[in-house]
Design a protein around this motif. Structure first.
Motif, PDB file in Angstrom:
ATOM      1  N   UNK A  26       0.833  -1.210   0.000  1.00  0.00           N
ATOM      2  CA  UNK A  26       0.000   0.000   0.000  1.00  0.00           C
ATOM      3  C   UNK A  26       0.864   1.255   0.000  1.00  0.00           C
ATOM      4  N   UNK A  27       1.865   1.286   0.859  1.00  0.00           N
ATOM      5  CA  UNK A  27       2.742   2.457   0.941  1.00  0.00           C
ATOM      6  C   UNK A  27       3.552   2.635  -0.338  1.00  0.00           C
ATOM      7  N   UNK A  28       4.018   1.540  -0.905  1.00  0.00           N
ATOM      8  CA  UNK A  28       4.805   1.627  -2.131  1.00  0.00           C
ATOM      9  C   UNK A  28       3.971   2.125  -3.306  1.00  0.00           C
ATOM     10  N   UNK A  29       2.731   1.663  -3.397  1.00  0.00           N
ATOM     11  CA  UNK A  29       1.854   2.149  -4.466  1.00  0.00           C
ATOM     12  C   UNK A  29       1.598   3.645  -4.280  1.00  0.00           C
ATOM     13  N   UNK A  30       1.395   4.063  -3.047  1.00  0.00           N
ATOM     14  CA  UNK A  30       1.207   5.497  -2.786  1.00  0.00           C
ATOM     15  C   UNK A  30       2.443   6.284  -3.223  1.00  0.00           C
ATOM     16  N   UNK A  31       3.638   5.755  -2.920  1.00  0.00           N
ATOM     17  CA  UNK A  31       4.882   6.411  -3.359  1.00  0.00           C
ATOM     18  C   UNK A  31       4.943   6.489  -4.880  1.00  0.00           C
ATOM     19  N   UNK A  32       4.541   5.418  -5.531  1.00  0.00           N
ATOM     20  CA  UNK A  32       4.555   5.380  -6.994  1.00  0.00           C
ATOM     21  C   UNK A  32       3.597   6.426  -7.568  1.00  0.00           C
ATOM     22  N   UNK A  33       2.396   6.497  -7.007  1.00  0.00           N
ATOM     23  CA  UNK A  33       1.419   7.469  -7.475  1.00  0.00           C
ATOM     24  C   UNK A  33       1.850   8.903  -7.195  1.00  0.00           C
ATOM     25  N   UNK A  35       4.761   9.928  -7.642  1.00  0.00           N
ATOM     26  CA  UNK A  35       5.837  10.267  -8.563  1.00  0.00           C
ATOM     27  C   UNK A  35       7.176   9.657  -8.231  1.00  0.00           C
ATOM     28  N   UNK A  36       7.194   8.656  -7.376  1.00  0.00           N
ATOM     29  CA  UNK A  36       8.450   7.997  -7.008  1.00  0.00           C
ATOM     30  C   UNK A  36       9.074   7.245  -8.173  1.00  0.00           C
ATOM     31  N   UNK A  37      10.297   6.817  -7.989  1.00  0.00           N
ATOM     32  CA  UNK A  37      11.038   6.097  -9.021  1.00  0.00           C
ATOM     33  C   UNK A  37      10.363   4.749  -9.309  1.00  0.00           C
ATOM     34  N   UNK A  38       9.820   4.614 -10.529  1.00  0.00           N
ATOM     35  CA  UNK A  38       9.035   3.442 -10.875  1.00  0.00           C
ATOM     36  C   UNK A  38       9.837   2.142 -10.776  1.00  0.00           C
ATOM     37  N   UNK A  39      11.034   2.110 -11.277  1.00  0.00           N
ATOM     38  CA  UNK A  39      11.833   0.873 -11.253  1.00  0.00           C
ATOM     39  C   UNK A  39      12.130   0.432  -9.827  1.00  0.00           C
ATOM     40  N   UNK A  40      12.543   1.367  -9.009  1.00  0.00           N
ATOM     41  CA  UNK A  40      12.879   1.033  -7.630  1.00  0.00           C
ATOM     42  C   UNK A  40      11.646   0.548  -6.871  1.00  0.00           C
ATOM     43  N   UNK A  41      10.534   1.258  -7.030  1.00  0.00           N
ATOM     44  CA  UNK A  41       9.320   0.903  -6.295  1.00  0.00           C
ATOM     45  C   UNK A  41       8.772  -0.438  -6.780  1.00  0.00           C
TER      46      UNK A  41
END
Length: 71
Positions: A26-33, A35-41
């Motif tokens: 859940x937290x990682x998807x929120x980070x992705x949404x 604008x976080x680094x897609x590959x890392x997430x």
């Protein structure tokens, strides 16, 4: 045969691993949404799901073994 208490502890541990994994995802998807680094997430999501899957598969093997011993 594994004791009933031991099996219950194992089930609780597995449920905890899965619950923590869902929280992390859940937290990682929120980070992705956000604008976080897609590959890392995405890599971290795959790692997290792999850990949870491994725990659940282990629990399934334990339950199947116990079922064979009883049946």
């Amino acid at each position: 045969m594994e004791s009933r208490e031991g099996l219950l502890i194992s089930i609780i541990d597995t449920a905890t691993v899965a619950t923590v994994a869902f929280d992390q995802i859940d937290m990682l998807v929120a980070d992705l949404l956000a604008g976080g680094d897609m590959r890392q997430i995405c890599s971290r999501i795959l790692y997290t799901t792999g850990d949870a899957r491994g725990a659940v598969q282990h629990e399934r093997r334990l339950a199947e073994d116990q079922q064979r011993e009883v049946g």
